[in-house]
Scaffold this motif. Structure first.
Motif, PDB file in Angstrom:
ATOM      1  N   LEU A   1     132.931  83.734  67.388  1.00 19.25           N
ATOM      2  CA  LEU A   1     134.062  83.728  66.454  1.00 19.25           C
ATOM      3  C   LEU A   1     134.042  82.557  65.464  1.00 19.25           C
ATOM      4  CD1 LEU A   1     136.377  85.558  65.772  1.00 19.25           C
ATOM      5  CD2 LEU A   1     137.802  84.276  67.329  1.00 19.25           C
ATOM      6  N   PRO A   2     133.790  81.326  65.909  1.00 20.26           N
ATOM      7  CA  PRO A   2     133.779  80.235  64.919  1.00 20.26           C
ATOM      8  C   PRO A   2     132.757  80.480  63.790  1.00 20.26           C
ATOM      9  CG  PRO A   2     133.879  79.341  67.129  1.00 20.26           C
ATOM     10  CD  PRO A   2     133.628  80.816  67.283  1.00 20.26           C
TER      11      PRO A   2
ATOM     12  N   VAL B   1     149.289  91.687  67.345  1.00 19.55           N
ATOM     13  CA  VAL B   1     149.041  90.444  66.601  1.00 19.55           C
ATOM     14  C   VAL B   1     147.555  90.243  66.283  1.00 19.55           C
ATOM     15  CG1 VAL B   1     151.065  89.269  67.509  1.00 19.55           C
ATOM     16  CG2 VAL B   1     148.913  89.112  68.743  1.00 19.55           C
ATOM     17  N   HIS B   2     146.766  91.286  66.497  1.00 20.22           N
ATOM     18  CA  HIS B   2     145.326  91.144  66.260  1.00 20.22           C
ATOM     19  C   HIS B   2     145.016  91.382  64.780  1.00 20.22           C
ATOM     20  CE1 HIS B   2     145.865  92.334  70.469  1.00 20.22           C
ATOM     21  NE2 HIS B   2     144.873  91.502  70.692  1.00 20.22           N
ATOM     22  N   ASP B   3     144.405  90.405  64.157  1.00 15.15           N
ATOM     23  CA  ASP B   3     144.105  90.645  62.744  1.00 15.15           C
ATOM     24  C   ASP B   3     142.735  90.142  62.304  1.00 15.15           C
ATOM     25  OD1 ASP B   3     144.651  87.981  62.728  1.00 15.15           O
ATOM     26  OD2 ASP B   3     146.116  88.043  61.097  1.00 15.15           O
ATOM     27  N   ILE B   4     141.886  89.823  63.251  1.00 14.92           N
ATOM     28  CA  ILE B   4     140.547  89.365  62.862  1.00 14.92           C
ATOM     29  C   ILE B   4     139.788  90.503  62.181  1.00 14.92           C
ATOM     30  CG2 ILE B   4     138.311  88.575  63.734  1.00 14.92           C
ATOM     31  CD1 ILE B   4     139.925  87.065  65.910  1.00 14.92           C
ATOM     32  N   GLY B   5     139.803  91.663  62.812  1.00 13.87           N
ATOM     33  CA  GLY B   5     139.104  92.818  62.237  1.00 13.87           C
ATOM     34  C   GLY B   5     139.685  93.213  60.899  1.00 13.87           C
ATOM     35  N   LYS B   6     141.006  93.152  60.804  1.00 16.88           N
ATOM     36  CA  LYS B   6     141.658  93.488  59.534  1.00 16.88           C
ATOM     37  C   LYS B   6     141.199  92.528  58.442  1.00 16.88           C
ATOM     38  CE  LYS B   6     146.033  92.350  59.043  1.00 16.88           C
ATOM     39  NZ  LYS B   6     145.956  91.281  58.049  1.00 16.88           N
ATOM     40  N   GLY B   7     141.083  91.240  58.796  1.00 25.63           N
ATOM     41  CA  GLY B   7     140.660  90.239  57.819  1.00 25.63           C
ATOM     42  C   GLY B   7     139.263  90.521  57.285  1.00 25.63           C
ATOM     43  N   ILE B   8     138.395  90.973  58.175  1.00 28.28           N
ATOM     44  CA  ILE B   8     137.019  91.273  57.750  1.00 28.28           C
ATOM     45  C   ILE B   8     137.024  92.499  56.835  1.00 28.28           C
ATOM     46  CG2 ILE B   8     134.722  91.937  58.554  1.00 28.28           C
ATOM     47  CD1 ILE B   8     135.536  90.534  61.254  1.00 28.28           C
ATOM     48  N   ALA B   9     137.753  93.525  57.267  1.00 29.04           N
ATOM     49  CA  ALA B   9     137.821  94.746  56.465  1.00 29.04           C
ATOM     50  C   ALA B   9     138.409  94.449  55.090  1.00 29.04           C
ATOM     51  CB  ALA B   9     138.668  95.786  57.194  1.00 29.04           C
ATOM     52  N   LEU B  10     139.454  93.656  55.094  1.00 31.16           N
ATOM     53  CA  LEU B  10     140.138  93.304  53.851  1.00 31.16           C
ATOM     54  C   LEU B  10     139.181  92.592  52.877  1.00 31.16           C
ATOM     55  CD1 LEU B  10     143.657  91.786  54.050  1.00 31.16           C
ATOM     56  CD2 LEU B  10     142.008  90.705  52.591  1.00 31.16           C
ATOM     57  N   ALA B  11     138.419  91.639  53.415  1.00 32.60           N
ATOM     58  CA  ALA B  11     137.493  90.889  52.561  1.00 32.60           C
ATOM     59  C   ALA B  11     136.451  91.819  51.947  1.00 32.60           C
ATOM     60  CB  ALA B  11     136.813  89.796  53.378  1.00 32.60           C
ATOM     61  N   LEU B  12     135.967  92.751  52.759  1.00 38.10           N
ATOM     62  CA  LEU B  12     134.936  93.662  52.254  1.00 38.10           C
ATOM     63  C   LEU B  12     135.498  94.635  51.219  1.00 38.10           C
ATOM     64  CD1 LEU B  12     132.751  94.678  55.324  1.00 38.10           C
ATOM     65  CD2 LEU B  12     132.176  93.165  53.452  1.00 38.10           C
ATOM     66  N   ILE B  13     136.682  95.142  51.484  1.00 45.41           N
ATOM     67  CA  ILE B  13     137.274  96.126  50.557  1.00 45.41           C
ATOM     68  C   ILE B  13     137.553  95.461  49.209  1.00 45.41           C
ATOM     69  CG2 ILE B  13     139.293  97.607  50.158  1.00 45.41           C
ATOM     70  CD1 ILE B  13     139.364  97.965  53.279  1.00 45.41           C
ATOM     71  N   GLN B  14     138.003  94.213  49.266  1.00 40.29           N
ATOM     72  CA  GLN B  14     138.281  93.483  48.014  1.00 40.29           C
ATOM     73  C   GLN B  14     137.048  93.362  47.139  1.00 40.29           C
ATOM     74  OE1 GLN B  14     140.046  89.938  49.647  1.00 40.29           O
ATOM     75  NE2 GLN B  14     142.034  90.418  48.769  1.00 40.29           N
TER      76      GLN B  14
ATOM     77  N   GLY C   1     135.236  91.620  80.102  1.00 48.05           N
ATOM     78  CA  GLY C   1     134.562  92.495  79.141  1.00 48.05           C
ATOM     79  C   GLY C   1     133.069  92.508  79.407  1.00 48.05           C
ATOM     80  N   GLU C   2     132.355  93.374  78.695  1.00 46.43           N
ATOM     81  CA  GLU C   2     130.920  93.505  78.995  1.00 46.43           C
ATOM     82  C   GLU C   2     130.118  92.293  78.527  1.00 46.43           C
ATOM     83  OE1 GLU C   2     130.264  97.211  77.027  1.00 46.43           O
ATOM     84  OE2 GLU C   2     129.405  96.260  75.262  1.00 46.43           O
ATOM     85  N   PHE C   3     130.595  91.607  77.484  1.00 43.61           N
ATOM     86  CA  PHE C   3     129.991  90.311  77.183  1.00 43.61           C
ATOM     87  C   PHE C   3     131.096  89.305  76.959  1.00 43.61           C
ATOM     88  CE2 PHE C   3     130.209  92.186  72.884  1.00 43.61           C
ATOM     89  CZ  PHE C   3     130.810  91.156  72.172  1.00 43.61           C
ATOM     90  N   VAL C   4     130.762  88.038  77.181  1.00 44.34           N
ATOM     91  CA  VAL C   4     131.789  87.002  77.072  1.00 44.34           C
ATOM     92  C   VAL C   4     131.994  86.690  75.595  1.00 44.34           C
ATOM     93  CG1 VAL C   4     132.506  84.699  77.743  1.00 44.34           C
ATOM     94  CG2 VAL C   4     131.056  86.037  79.284  1.00 44.34           C
ATOM     95  N   LEU C   5     133.227  86.880  75.160  1.00 41.79           N
ATOM     96  CA  LEU C   5     133.553  86.657  73.757  1.00 41.79           C
ATOM     97  C   LEU C   5     133.489  85.161  73.436  1.00 41.79           C
ATOM     98  CD1 LEU C   5     134.655  88.086  71.172  1.00 41.79           C
ATOM     99  CD2 LEU C   5     136.935  87.519  71.988  1.00 41.79           C
ATOM    100  N   GLY C   6     132.807  84.834  72.371  1.00 46.40           N
ATOM    101  CA  GLY C   6     132.644  83.422  71.991  1.00 46.40           C
ATOM    102  C   GLY C   6     133.772  82.923  71.123  1.00 46.40           C
ATOM    103  N   MET C   7     134.910  82.610  71.723  1.00 48.87           N
ATOM    104  CA  MET C   7     136.021  82.019  70.947  1.00 48.87           C
ATOM    105  C   MET C   7     135.704  80.557  70.648  1.00 48.87           C
ATOM    106  SD  MET C   7     138.539  84.189  70.424  1.00 48.87           S
ATOM    107  CE  MET C   7     140.182  83.504  70.433  1.00 48.87           C
ATOM    108  N   HIS C   8     134.957  79.916  71.516  1.00 49.49           N
ATOM    109  CA  HIS C   8     134.519  78.536  71.327  1.00 49.49           C
ATOM    110  C   HIS C   8     133.063  78.565  70.826  1.00 49.49           C
ATOM    111  CE1 HIS C   8     133.028  74.530  72.367  1.00 49.49           C
ATOM    112  NE2 HIS C   8     134.255  74.123  72.618  1.00 49.49           N
ATOM    113  N   GLY C   9     132.220  79.181  71.581  1.00 47.43           N
ATOM    114  CA  GLY C   9     130.847  79.417  71.150  1.00 47.43           C
ATOM    115  C   GLY C   9     129.825  78.418  71.651  1.00 47.43           C
ATOM    116  N   LYS C  10     130.270  77.250  72.071  1.00 49.40           N
ATOM    117  CA  LYS C  10     129.288  76.234  72.470  1.00 49.40           C
ATOM    118  C   LYS C  10     129.403  75.815  73.928  1.00 49.40           C
ATOM    119  CE  LYS C  10     128.324  74.101  68.032  1.00 49.40           C
ATOM    120  NZ  LYS C  10     128.428  72.894  67.201  1.00 49.40           N
TER     121      LYS C  10
END
Lengths: 216, 349
Positions: free
Chosen positions: A62-63, A103-116, B240-249
């Motif tokens: 994610l980072p 409250v999930h909006d990570i996917g929405k943010g990605i979609a939004l950026a691409l659509i723009q 989940g099937e893989f560990v989500l990297g919210m931190h990553g390190k």
């Protein structure tokens, strides 16, 4: 630098999560008189889609995903400055929300950026947005498309509620609707009467453009 | 052309031809092998999955002698909230054992998180004591590490879900590291109280639900629980099937946690001292049941081959090949069970 090299460098800057390089390439593309939409579509967008795919496989985290989005956003800002003078490049308006209770909006943010990047003006309504507010904002902005995202089986019914509310108000034909989010499927879209379903951000771009071509 | 009834990952019924089912099985296997970088199933195993999927009965079962144990996480609550039968939890445990034939069950609170439970643990221990007095099977206490509860406004730590979208990566990482300490303390505390109440084990349920820091907290808690209470079993269930990297390190024993698939997750759980590992493979709602089942079995077989502790596979709503529906359909659940046990070599469910 050739168009091909610029496109490749633009893509690579996103994959390398190198914001400085991303903005430098965007500026260079403008200086060389290249089509900013092409650079966005065939360069940066390709990079962010590849990052998205790696994220979905657990190979990018994610980072890094956030930083790649930031790099893309910075490049898009530079390219948008060249587009702003060309009103004809705006192909339509869309309001986009994560439905109430979600409250999930990570996917929405990605979609939004691409659509723009495709010249669509997207108004981000954020997350946890009630149906009434979505319709109110769509009216206020004169949107062509309403997009909703739901990540939970418990919040998906709000997408159905939106369809019902639009019908109840006699506004259903006024808008095209598109839905997305992990538990959503094409069958769900068909069941509730949404105009389109997108499995991921990249498909969202294609589907929104299709909807806009139908609505104009 | 004959068509067979099966389902999509969202539970809807669908009729597919033999060729379509075989192709979906193949593609499901390939997807798992590609993502997990693990071996594909053999042609014989894929043929057997086809046979299981197309068996005529509504329900299917394993061959005699291949039965495995089954347990139920938050089992003591499910009769109340799924079936709307008002029942005290220790009674529910008795029904699970003596009526439903459960081999093990855990007691959990409706507010199923260790952070929430620590405040009321004095109300939880008598339920465990009563259940222990009346049952023969192992009874565990279960809850979720749920690292998100330690963030503002629910907890003391800065909220990384707000920091990350602002690209405050370092701050988000620091917050997660801080939350790990709080979570470990709470899990170990509750485990100690439950050990004193006679619990046979502690179930760390959905480890990694808040990402790699959540997973790390669960590993560290397992270490400490086993150190302080060696006789208390620890069931380590993945989220989940893989560990989500919210931190990553974040790393554990030199291995980066983010992005690990079940066959690598289990090795960390073993190192931490877990007694049972509960792997998860997520269901794709847009794909068919044969696709999801084949994919799940591929992951689980690879996990079984390296595991040195028993694997109790998560098989339920949206995991283990089972469709994502409120009430999982019995045709799909029993087929998933059979394939996971007979091909995936599951030790329990």
């Amino acid at each position: 630098m050739s168009l091909e090299t610029i496109l490749n460098e633009a893509k690579q800057s996103i994959l390398d999560i190198d914001q400085e390089k991303a903005t430098a390439i965007a500026q260079q593309a403008l200086d060389e008189g290249l089509d900013p939409v092409k650079v966005l579509t065939d360069g940066y967008s390709v990079g962010i889609r590849e990052i998205g795919e790696l994220f979905s496989r657990g190979e990018v985290f994610l980072p890094e995903m956030i930083l790649a989005s930031e790099a893309m956003k910075a490049a898009v800002e530079i390219l948008n400055s060249a587009l702003e003078d060309k009103a004809s490049k705006t192909v339509g308006k869309m309001v986009f929300a994560t439905v109430e209770g979600d409250v999930h909006d990570i996917g929405k943010g990605i979609a939004l950026a691409l659509i723009q990047t495709q010249g669509v003006e997207v108004i981000d309504l954020g997350r946890d947005v009630p149906v009434e507010k979505i319709i109110e904002e769509a009216e206020k902005h004169g949107a062509n498309v309403i997009g909703t995202s739901a990540l939970l089986t418990t919040t998906m019914p709000n997408q159905e509620k939106l369809e019902a509310e639009l019908r109840k108000r006699g506004m259903r034909e006024k808008y095209k609707t598109i839905i997305g989010g992990a538990p959503c499927t094409q069958r769900w879209a068909d069941k509730i009467g949404a105009d389109a379903y997108a499995e991921d951000a990249a498909e969202g771009v294609t589907k929104v453009l299709e909807l806009l071509s139908l609505s104009t | 052309m004959d068509k067979y009834f099966t389902r999509m990952g969202d539970g809807s019924g669908v009729y597919m031809s033999a060729e379509e089912i075989k192709e979906d099985i193949l593609q499901g296997v390939k997807d798992a092998a590609d993502r997990g970088k693990i071996p594909e199933l053999t042609a014989e195993e894929m043929d057997y999955i086809f046979e299981i999927v197309t068996m005529p009965g509504n329900i299917v079962g394993v061959e005699r002698g291949r039965e495995v144990v089954n347990t139920s996480d938050s089992g003591s609550c499910k009769m109340t909230y799924h079936a709307n039968i008002a029942m005290e939890r220790s009674t529910s445990v008795l029904v699970s054992e003596k009526v439903l034939g459960a081999d093990s069950v855990d007691i959990g609170n409706m507010d199923y998180s260790y952070k929430a439970v620590k405040q009321i643990v004095h109300n939880e221990t008598p339920v465990m004591e009563l259940a222990q007095l009346n049952t023969v099977m192992p009874v565990l206490y279960g809850s979720m590490p749920n690292l998100g509860l330690y963030t503002k406004p629910d907890g003391p730590v800065d909220n990384w879900s707000e920091l990350l979208p602002m690209a405050k990566i370092d701050e988000a990482r620091a917050a997660q590291e801080e939350a790990v300490e709080h979570a470990v303390r709470d899990m170990v505390f509750v485990a100690g109280e439950m050990y004193a109440a006679g619990a046979d084990g502690i179930n760390l349920d959905t480890c990694g639900a808040s990402g790699d820091a959540d997973y790390l907290a669960s590993l560290l808690a397992t270490e400490k629980i086993k150190e302080k209470y060696p006789n208390l079993g620890v069931e380590f269930g993945a989220a989940g099937e893989f560990v989500l990297g919210m931190h990553g390190k974040l790393e554990y024993e030199g291995t980066r946690i983010a992005g690990l698939y079940p066959h690598k997750q289990v090795k960390l759980a073993e190192k931490a001292g877990a007694n049972i590992f509960g792997p998860v493979v997520n269901t794709n709602t847009s794909k068919s049941f044969p696709w999801n089942l084949a994919r799940t079995v591929t992951f689980i077989k690879a996990c079984s081959e390296v595991a040195e502790i028993p694997l109790h596979i998560n098989v339920g709503m949206g995991v283990g090949g089972v469709p994502m529906t409120e009430i999982p359909p019995v045709d799909a659940v029993t087929r998933a069970d059979k394939a996971l046990i007979e091909i995936g070599k599951a030790d329990g469910l």
